[in-house]
Design a protein around this motif. Structure first.
Motif, short mmCIF file in Angstrom:
data_model
loop_
_atom_site.label_atom_id
_atom_site.label_comp_id
_atom_site.label_asym_id
_atom_site.label_seq_id
_atom_site.Cartn_x
_atom_site.Cartn_y
_atom_site.Cartn_z
N SER A 1 -63.99 -55.49 47.38
CA SER A 1 -62.83 -54.70 46.96
C SER A 1 -61.58 -55.44 47.42
O SER A 1 -61.66 -56.32 48.27
CB SER A 1 -62.87 -53.31 47.61
OG SER A 1 -62.48 -53.41 48.97
N THR A 2 -60.46 -55.06 46.84
CA THR A 2 -59.20 -55.57 47.39
C THR A 2 -58.94 -54.80 48.70
O THR A 2 -59.47 -53.71 48.89
CB THR A 2 -58.03 -55.31 46.41
OG1 THR A 2 -58.03 -53.91 46.11
CG2 THR A 2 -58.18 -56.11 45.14
N PRO A 3 -58.14 -55.34 49.59
CA PRO A 3 -57.86 -54.60 50.83
C PRO A 3 -57.06 -53.35 50.51
O PRO A 3 -56.11 -53.39 49.73
CB PRO A 3 -57.01 -55.58 51.66
CG PRO A 3 -57.07 -56.89 50.96
CD PRO A 3 -57.43 -56.63 49.54
N GLU A 4 -57.45 -52.25 51.10
CA GLU A 4 -56.74 -50.98 50.89
C GLU A 4 -56.02 -50.61 52.17
O GLU A 4 -56.66 -50.44 53.22
CB GLU A 4 -57.74 -49.89 50.54
CG GLU A 4 -58.17 -49.91 49.09
CD GLU A 4 -57.17 -49.19 48.19
OE1 GLU A 4 -56.57 -49.86 47.35
OE2 GLU A 4 -57.01 -47.96 48.35
N LEU A 5 -54.72 -50.47 52.08
CA LEU A 5 -53.93 -50.11 53.24
C LEU A 5 -54.08 -48.62 53.52
O LEU A 5 -53.90 -47.79 52.62
CB LEU A 5 -52.46 -50.45 52.99
CG LEU A 5 -51.49 -50.05 54.11
CD1 LEU A 5 -51.77 -50.86 55.38
CD2 LEU A 5 -50.05 -50.25 53.66
N LEU A 6 -54.45 -48.32 54.75
CA LEU A 6 -54.55 -46.91 55.14
C LEU A 6 -53.15 -46.47 55.59
O LEU A 6 -52.69 -46.86 56.65
CB LEU A 6 -55.59 -46.75 56.25
CG LEU A 6 -56.17 -45.34 56.45
CD1 LEU A 6 -57.49 -45.42 57.19
CD2 LEU A 6 -55.23 -44.40 57.13
#
Lengths: 871, 283
Positions: free
Chosen positions: B119-124
């Motif tokens: 996945s692409t990095p997902e910012l929390l």
């Protein structure tokens, strides 16, 4: 034969040179007797002269040497005068004698052709000199000019839907002659009209043109009984839409935005009310609808598929008249009449829906949907040389969702025109126009209040000239400019109270100047050539912020590498296109004509829509650095046949159209208030080809037509970047591809009061995307789609019927009634077929299973009744 | 005159009701696609990442599952967390960790055939608080067979932070039961209200008197917002004339060695806050 013209010209030219060079040279022998008194053939006289040492130059083209003349004066000059007669002249230079054609004063007959009843100008009327092949066609403003040698002529004047007129003319000087024609409609009692007339026979009509005959169109069945130009157009070959409530028309496999739709020369950006069910044209106010599908005259430009010109009535200049009607959907009222008889007239027309029936469709009882149309026109003809027009159309659609949100949209146009006759043969038209399409959404609720709006505006100025050079050549030329101003969207709080921030997207500016010329030339009796061009430019101007994207990456917001600011009026980018338009007609006799044409067109404004059919919220976009103008090339070959004995006309046309730089939206495009709309669209190519057949019977107790189209329409969106391809860059069928499309319309007059009619339509189902699988995400069953339009809906077919009852035309005492009225009863979709508009692929309610649902919009029979009247 | 009005009403409602009929059509089998579904939050786990495969649209059985994959999640500080296979395609983490606002998370799947999916990095992102839920009665009320329906919908006031773009998702449960239909997917953004205290109302989900509603407000990324936006459109408006056209619903997962391959689903990261409201009169 074909050398005749140049040869005579050359001869005349030589003669003139010769004369000039020898001007003032020696005088010839004077009063020698050339030949004794008596009757001779001219050839004998000439022989005699030559044997006495005279050198004669002449052409048998113009000198009939077999003619017998009676010589009474025997000197040379008298004999030469005798030989020359009225049309020729001679010159004696020493022993050389030249006989040449006299410059004879020709005279011009010119004027306007009008309807006798209401003074409407009749365009496309032929004026033919009986016994010859000479003839001209009245231009778009009903003006004609015919230049002839002096003499007595019989002119035959023919116009579609009018009784032919034959006039005797004794032409001795320029002649101003307005011609008034009588509509066939007025002679309905004598239903069998023997004289033939046909669009195709009329000289000068181009390929791929359909004129909607408003009289014929008024007699067929319609959905909800509303006479509708678009529904009528759909019964012609090559014209389709996506489905029953689809907005716009697809002409020869082109997209909806590829049609130039004009109302009195002003652009319309939205053509339907009620989300597509009804078109915006109030039939009462429409005089003429011409649809150019292939060979678009160079007068029209700016769209790549077709030009559809709707001309409003001018208003009756003879008597005041009130007409109107009442149907299930709308009420109509129109008042027209002279301001000063024969000099100026007006027309005012209004149509309004009076029943919020869309609430019934949506099931939302609180929702309100309605529409209005207003048409206005005045014209003033102070003299025969000048004619002024002012016309306007205002359309309005309203929708309230029953909660708070209110939407309003519509088109407004204003056109001012001045027709001026410079000389008998030179006609001009100057137009100024304004066109505006506006969409507005508002939420008045206290805290969330906002008003959102977007609009498209065009300001246009142009001049058109028609020069009737000779009966064999008509030159049309002109030019103009369109100023485009697009406001893609604002969303502003109504006041300081609410919680919404103002958001607005930069407006777009463009300038589209153009020039055009078109020569219609008759060559001999059988050939008609049209050659012309249009040269169009487009300047995309500031102020605007323009983004640059990394060239090897997908055009996405995240790949913006630079931003350039352009000042007001600063040139951002420009395009220039030469658009040749050529057509050749060959008439091989007995009502047979073959036509071939080539046409190029350019389009600098595009509709960007992410829904299946255009929605009022859709965005118009100018060509710019990122979006190239669309460019189409179309080739048409047609065969036209007239069968006057059966009152039939037939045509078959084949076309091939390829269009570059068409627009497709990206999957999941978000268009609302998008600053970088270019990131949501893709460009590619389209190709469409097909065969159209059309057979029509226009007069008689039974009238009707048959139309069939076999066609293919495909698109290709290819790119080196995989995410900017559709269907892996392969050609795929467009949404408006129909393999077979057939329609049959018939009208039968039972008596002078009852007329019945019927339509049957059949077409191949439209392409649709099937899911390649299904899956579950977040507990929701979802279809998984990939390649577009690889499957089709089931075939579409439908039968409509209608009956029209004319009111009594006479009073009980036998006097004719002034009021004309009629009732129309119609049933749409008689056998209630549930034609699929689309398939829904979705999760079953309260289940984890998927289901396929056929979605039909007008899936039952729909009866309606309409009442119309005219005082 | 009155009759006339009724006739119109009848004709019109008769004629113009669009109709929907379930039908049987053959849909050819397409390629089987991998579907990844997983979410990290700022609440303690265990978290689940589910791997399934698409099947034919007409197939009544549930979707095939992927059993022998290796699933890990990494964060932007190069820590990694393993997920072990449990059952039914579910890969589960241990409950010793939770997502931290400000960090990015990405998942990586090694399929049995050696293919790697990322996945692409997902910012929390942090999520604004949820503490002012309200309800409103539908007005005017719907009347079904002469009976006035008492229906309510909920909303809240939210203070949106000004410095960032915020995207929100609400998951609702009614009397303890989560609402999972697509019509219950609620997403909104601060696009027009950035930095303001604004009101959000959800009039499309109706409740009855005395219902207990739990709202779980999650921060989501812009990409996740776009994903849900298209998901809702694809699941609800498809096929209607004003609806969107069918399209590939791409999430944030790809096969780096074959970027064109369609991987369905989404791997996301959210911060979560919850609040409860009970519909009692006199709000």
């Amino acid at each position: 034969m074909s050398f005749a013209v140049p040869f005579t010209l050359i001869l005349r030219f030589i003669a003139i040179i010769f004369l000039l060079s020898s001007a003032g040279s020696s005088h010839a022998q004077q009063s020698t007797v050339v030949i004794p008194q008596g009757e001779y053939r001219i050839s004998q006289i000439l022989q005699n002269m030559e044997s006495s040492g005279l050198n004669l130059s002449f052409s048998t083209e113009f000198l009939d040497t077999n003619k017998i003349v009676r010589v009474s004066e025997t000197d040379l000059k008298s004999v030469l005068s005798l030989i020359c007669g009225q049309l020729l002249d001679y010159r004696i230079m020493g022993n050389d004698i030249l006989i040449f054609q006299k410059e004879i004063q020709k005279y011009t007959i010119n004027g306007f052709i009008r309807d006798r009843q209401d003074g409407e100008a009749l365009l496309g009327t032929t004026i033919r000199v009986l016994g010859t092949s000479i003839g001209v066609v009245s231009n778009d403003y009903g003006y004609y000019a015919l230049t002839l040698l002096p003499g007595n002529y019989q002119l035959a004047i023919q116009s579609v839907g009018y009784n032919p007129v034959v006039l005797d003319v004794d032409l001795e000087s320029d002649l101003l002659m307005d011609i008034k024609m009588v509509s066939k409609q007025l002679e309905l009692e004598e239903i069998v009209v023997t004289s033939y007339d046909s669009d195709h026979e009329i000289k000068g009509v181009r390929t791929s043109v359909n004129r909607i005959d408003m009289e014929l169109a008024g007699d067929i069945p319609y959905l909800l009984g509303e006479v509708d130009i678009f529904q009528s157009a759909l019964l012609l070959p090559g014209i389709r839409n996506i489905g029953e409530d689809a907005v716009g028309l697809n002409v020869r496999g082109g997209a909806v935005d590829e049609n130039l739709i004009l109302i009195d020369e002003s652009n319309l950006f939205s053509t339907n009310h009620f989300y597509g069910l009804i078109s915006v044209f109030n039939p009462d106010a429409v005089k003429d609808v011409t649809i150019y599908k292939g060979d678009i005259p160079s007068t029209y430009g700016g769209r790549v598929s077709s030009a559809i010109h709707v001309r409003q009535k001018e208003g009756n200049d003879q008597q005041l008249s009130l007409s109107g009607g009442l149907g299930l959907v709308s009420g109509r009222l129109m008042l027209e009449g002279p301001i000063k008889k024969d000099e100026s007239s007006f027309l005012l027309s209004a149509r309004s829906s009076f029943f919020d029936y869309v609430s019934a469709i949506s099931g939302l009882d609180d929702s309100r949907t309605n529409f209005q149309d207003y048409n206005m026109k005045v014209n003033w003809r102070p003299n025969n040389k000048n004619h002024f027009y002012l016309s306007s159309y205002i359309g309005n659609d309203n929708n309230n969702d029953g909660l708070l949100i209110n939407r309003q949209w519509g088109n407004r146009t204003v056109t001012g025109r001045w027709n001026h006759v410079f000389s008998g043969t030179l006609f001009s038209n100057f137009t100024l126009n304004y066109s505006d399409y506006k969409y507005e959404v508002s939420n008045p609720e206290e805290s969330g209040q906002f008003i959102g709006s977007s609009n498209v505006r065009n300001y246009g100025a142009k001049s058109d000239f028609t020069w009737f050079v000779s009966p064999d050549a008509t030159l049309e030329f002109g030019g103009g400019t369109i100023v485009h101003r697009l406001n893609p969207g604002d969303r502003l709080p109504l006041n300081d109270e609410g919680f919404n921030n103002p958001v607005s997207v930069d407006s777009e500016h463009g300038l589209e100047p153009y020039l055009y010329a078109n020569l219609q030339q008759n060559i001999g009796e059988r050939w008609i050539m049209y050659y012309g061009f249009r040269y169009s430019s487009f300047y995309n101007l500031g102020p605007e912020e323009v983004y640059s994207y990394a060239s090897d990456l997908p055009r996405e917001r995240t790949n913006i590498i630079d931003t350039t600011s352009f000042d007001r009026g600063e040139l951002i980018t420009d395009f220039h296109n030469f658009e040749p338009r050529v057509s050749i007609n060959y008439n091989f006799g007995a009502g047979n004509t073959l036509k071939a044409s080539y046409n190029r067109a350019t389009q600098y404004i595009h509709l960007i829509s992410n829904t299946i059919t255009p929605a009022p919220t859709d965005i118009w976009k100018l060509s710019d650095i990122h979006i190239s103008p669309s460019l189409s090339d179309q080739y048409t070959l047609g065969y036209y046949k007239l069968l006057p004995a059966f009152n039939l006309d037939f045509f078959a046309e084949a076309y091939y159209k390829s269009t570059r730089n068409i627009i497709e939206y990206k999957e999941g495009a978000d268009l609302v208030l998008n600053e970088t709309i270019e990131t949501e669209v893709l460009q590619g190519d389209a190709r469409a080809y097909g065969l159209e057949l059309y057979l029509r019977k226009k007069v008689g107790r039974f009238r009707g037509w048959f139309s069939y189209t076999l066609s293919k329409s495909e698109r290709q969106i290819d790119s080196p970047i995989a995410s900017e391809q559709i269907n892996s860059g392969e050609y795929f069928p467009s949404d408006f591809d129909r393999t077979h499309d057939l329609s049959l319309s018939g009208i039968y007059s039972i008596s002078d009061r009852w007329t019945v009619s019927s339509n049957f339509v059949y077409s191949t189902g439209r392409p649709i995307t099937f899911p390649e699988g299904k899956y579950v995400f977040d507990g929701i069953v979802l279809p998984s789609f990939n390649n577009r339009n690889q499957f089709r809906l089931t075939d579409y077919h439908r039968l409509d019927i209608s009956a029209r009852l004319e009111g009594k035309k006479t009073k009980p005492n036998g006097q004719p009634k002034k009021k004309i009225d009629y009732w129309t009863f119609s049933i749409y979709n008689v056998y209630g077929r549930r034609n699929a508009y689309s398939y829904l692929f979705r999760q079953q309610e309260n289940s984890d299973q998927a289901e396929v649902v056929r979605y039909s919009i007008l899936g039952t029979l729909i009866p309606s009744v309409t009442y119309n009247f005219r005082f | 005159m009155k009759y006339w009005h009724y006739i119109i009403l009848i004709l019109v409602s008769l004629g113009l009701n669009s109709c929907e009929d379930p039908i049987e059509i053959d849909i050819p089998d397409g390629p089987q696609r991998l579907v990844v579904e997983g979410w990290i939050t700022d609440q303690f786990g265990p978290y689940t990442i589910r791997l399934t495969l698409t099947n034919n649209f007409n197939d009544g059985s549930s979707n095939p599952i992927v059993e022998d994959a290796q699933v890990i999640v990494t964060d932007s500080e190069n820590r990694f967390y393993t997920f072990s296979y449990q059952s039914d395609g579910n890969y589960v983490s241990d409950d010793s960790w939770r997502g931290e606002p400000g960090l990015s998370y990405r998942c990586q799947v090694l399929l049995p055939d050696g293919t790697i999916i990322r996945s692409t990095p997902e910012l929390l992102q942090p999520v604004p608080s949820l503490d002012s839920l309200f309800f409103k009665e539908v007005f005017p009320p719907n009347i079904i067979e002469g009976i006035i329906q008492e229906e309510f919908f909920i909303g809240s006031t939210i203070r949106d932070p000004a410095d960032v773009s915020n995207f929100y998702r609400w998951r609702l449960s009614q009397n303890g039961l989560p609402l999972t239909e697509v019509s219950s997917v609620v997403i909104f953004s601060d696009r027009f209200v950035n930095g303001n205290e604004f009101q959000i109302e959800v009039p499309q989900i109706l409740f009855g008197r005395l219902d207990t509603i739990v709202v779980r407000q999650e921060s989501i990324s812009e990409l996740a917002f776009d994903y849900f936006d298209l998901l809702i459109a694809q699941a609800t408006t498809l096929g209607q004339s004003s609806g969107t056209a069918p399209a590939v619903l791409r999430g944030n997962l790809t096969n780096p060695s074959d970027p064109e391959e369609i991987i369905l689903g989404y791997f996301g990261a959210s911060a979560v806050v919850s609040d409860t409201i009970i519909i009692v009169q006199d709000n």
